[in-house]
Design a protein around this motif. Structure first.
Motif, PDB file in Angstrom:
ATOM      1  N   ARG A 196      56.438 -29.018 -12.191  1.00  0.00           N
ATOM      2  CA  ARG A 196      55.871 -27.396 -12.175  1.00  0.00           C
ATOM      3  C   ARG A 196      54.323 -27.687 -12.318  1.00  0.00           C
ATOM      4  N   GLU A 197      53.905 -28.184 -13.174  1.00  0.00           N
ATOM      5  CA  GLU A 197      52.259 -28.519 -12.978  1.00  0.00           C
ATOM      6  C   GLU A 197      51.620 -28.926 -11.495  1.00  0.00           C
ATOM      7  N   PRO A 202      58.506 -30.064 -16.136  1.00  0.00           N
ATOM      8  CA  PRO A 202      57.574 -29.825 -16.518  1.00  0.00           C
ATOM      9  C   PRO A 202      55.824 -30.255 -15.365  1.00  0.00           C
ATOM     10  N   VAL A 203      56.005 -31.576 -15.641  1.00  0.00           N
ATOM     11  CA  VAL A 203      55.646 -32.256 -14.106  1.00  0.00           C
ATOM     12  C   VAL A 203      55.091 -31.698 -12.680  1.00  0.00           C
ATOM     13  N   VAL A 220      53.898 -19.914 -10.104  1.00  0.00           N
ATOM     14  CA  VAL A 220      53.515 -21.247 -11.010  1.00  0.00           C
ATOM     15  C   VAL A 220      51.602 -20.854 -11.692  1.00  0.00           C
ATOM     16  N   CYS A 234      48.119 -22.427 -12.452  1.00  0.00           N
ATOM     17  CA  CYS A 234      47.131 -23.139 -11.382  1.00  0.00           C
ATOM     18  C   CYS A 234      46.328 -24.650 -12.158  1.00  0.00           C
ATOM     19  N   PRO A 235      46.032 -25.056 -11.666  1.00  0.00           N
ATOM     20  CA  PRO A 235      45.272 -26.396 -12.424  1.00  0.00           C
ATOM     21  C   PRO A 235      43.960 -25.520 -13.110  1.00  0.00           C
ATOM     22  N   GLY A 244      51.678 -26.165  -8.827  1.00  0.00           N
ATOM     23  CA  GLY A 244      50.484 -25.470  -8.933  1.00  0.00           C
ATOM     24  C   GLY A 244      48.983 -26.035  -7.989  1.00  0.00           C
ATOM     25  N   ALA A 245      49.324 -27.523  -8.399  1.00  0.00           N
ATOM     26  CA  ALA A 245      48.043 -28.278  -8.162  1.00  0.00           C
ATOM     27  C   ALA A 245      48.143 -28.103  -6.224  1.00  0.00           C
TER      28      ALA A 245
END
Length: 292
Positions: free
Chosen positions: A53-54, A50-51, A223, A225-226, A57-58
């Motif tokens: 993936r985040e 999960p980290v 992904v 996005c933030p 996206g960033a």
């Protein structure tokens, strides 16, 4: 009296050592349950995903801030050596950014500035400003890194978990992306070129058209996005490629940011198009902005 004293001392010594061992064991168990991890090997691949993936996206969101073209790579899960006796897995994802000549420094600097403040992203410049490095810490031992020359036009930003213990089931599915933009269909059609009927020639003389091969299966990578929304890369195969071809199907008034024989990339609005060849066939990648 002396014998009794010596026996008492031994009992005290044994009792003290036993009590110390119990304290150490209790402290170790408490630490395992309560202390945060200090090395990536203490977090398995399922916890790192999960980290990662985040972070991907960033990076995609930060790269959208310029006029560069980009492409999101697939999630990779590769075996690695956790210790000499234990195997693990490394998760990684690559974001490729295509920039005009001479803009590698500005692009990496802009991406670093666009990442979340908590990532503590930065850049280093070495060898007379010709060697560029980007680095960031996404947390939980997930790193973001890129190495490039100042003359490069293709920048590869790697998001990696490092080697972790594997898990029995790893959810590799990306978030739902929505439909592919019409620009992808138009680009594939332009690469196929006019068929014999459209060109007015004799079908028997023209031979097979690249369009006869038909497009390949579409691959979708996405992904979150933030700030919300989903960014996705749609990858589709076209017909037979022409290795020395100049850019085809680029919308009027749009200049490619990167061109090589048989390959090019451009940005139009929030959408990026990258055309390359794969196994003698065209491959088109279209990456969207962050769509709701």
């Amino acid at each position: 009296m002396t014998a009794v004293t010596e026996a008492g001392r031994r009992r005290w010594l044994i009792g003290g050592v036993t009590a110390w061992a119990v304290l150490l064991l209790g402290g170790g168990l408490w630490s395992v349950r309560s202390d945060p991890p200090t090395v990536p090997e203490q977090r398995d691949a399922g916890q790192a995903l999960p980290v990662l993936r985040e972070a991907a996206g960033a990076v995609v969101s930060a790269a959208q801030g310029g006029e560069w073209a980009l492409r999101l790579g697939e999630l990779r899960v590769e075996e690695c050596a956790l210790t000499p006796a234990w195997d693990g897995v490394e998760l990684s994802r690559e974001v490729t950014v295509y920039v005009p000549e001479g803009e590698a420094h500005a692009a990496l600097d802009g991406i670093a500035a666009g990442l979340p403040a908590g990532y503590r992203a930065g850049m280093t410049v070495a060898r007379g400003a010709t060697r560029l490095s980007l680095f960031a810490d996404a947390g939980e031992f997930v790193g973001i890194a890129a190495e490039a020359s100042s003359a490069d036009q293709v920048l590869r930003i790697l998001i990696s978990s490092g080697c972790r213990p594997g898990v029995e089931r790893l959810d590799r599915a990306d978030p739902a992306s929505g439909p592919a933009p019409e620009l992808l269909t138009g680009t594939l059609a332009a690469l196929s070129g006019p068929g014999p009927a459209e060109s007015g020639g004799d079908p028997a003389d023209d031979g097979p058209s690249p369009a006869d091969d038909g497009p390949g299966t579409m691959e979708i990578r996405a992904v979150a996005c933030p700030d919300g929304g989903i960014a996705a890369t749609f990858v589709a195969g076209g017909g037979a490629a022409q290795p020395d071809s100049q850019p085809v199907g680029v919308p009027e008034g749009t200049l490619p940011v990167w061109v090589e024989p048989g390959a090019w990339a451009y940005r139009i609005g929030s959408e990026s198009v990258v055309v390359t060849t794969e196994g003698g066939r065209w491959q088109v990648s279209l990456t969207t902005g962050c769509r709701q």
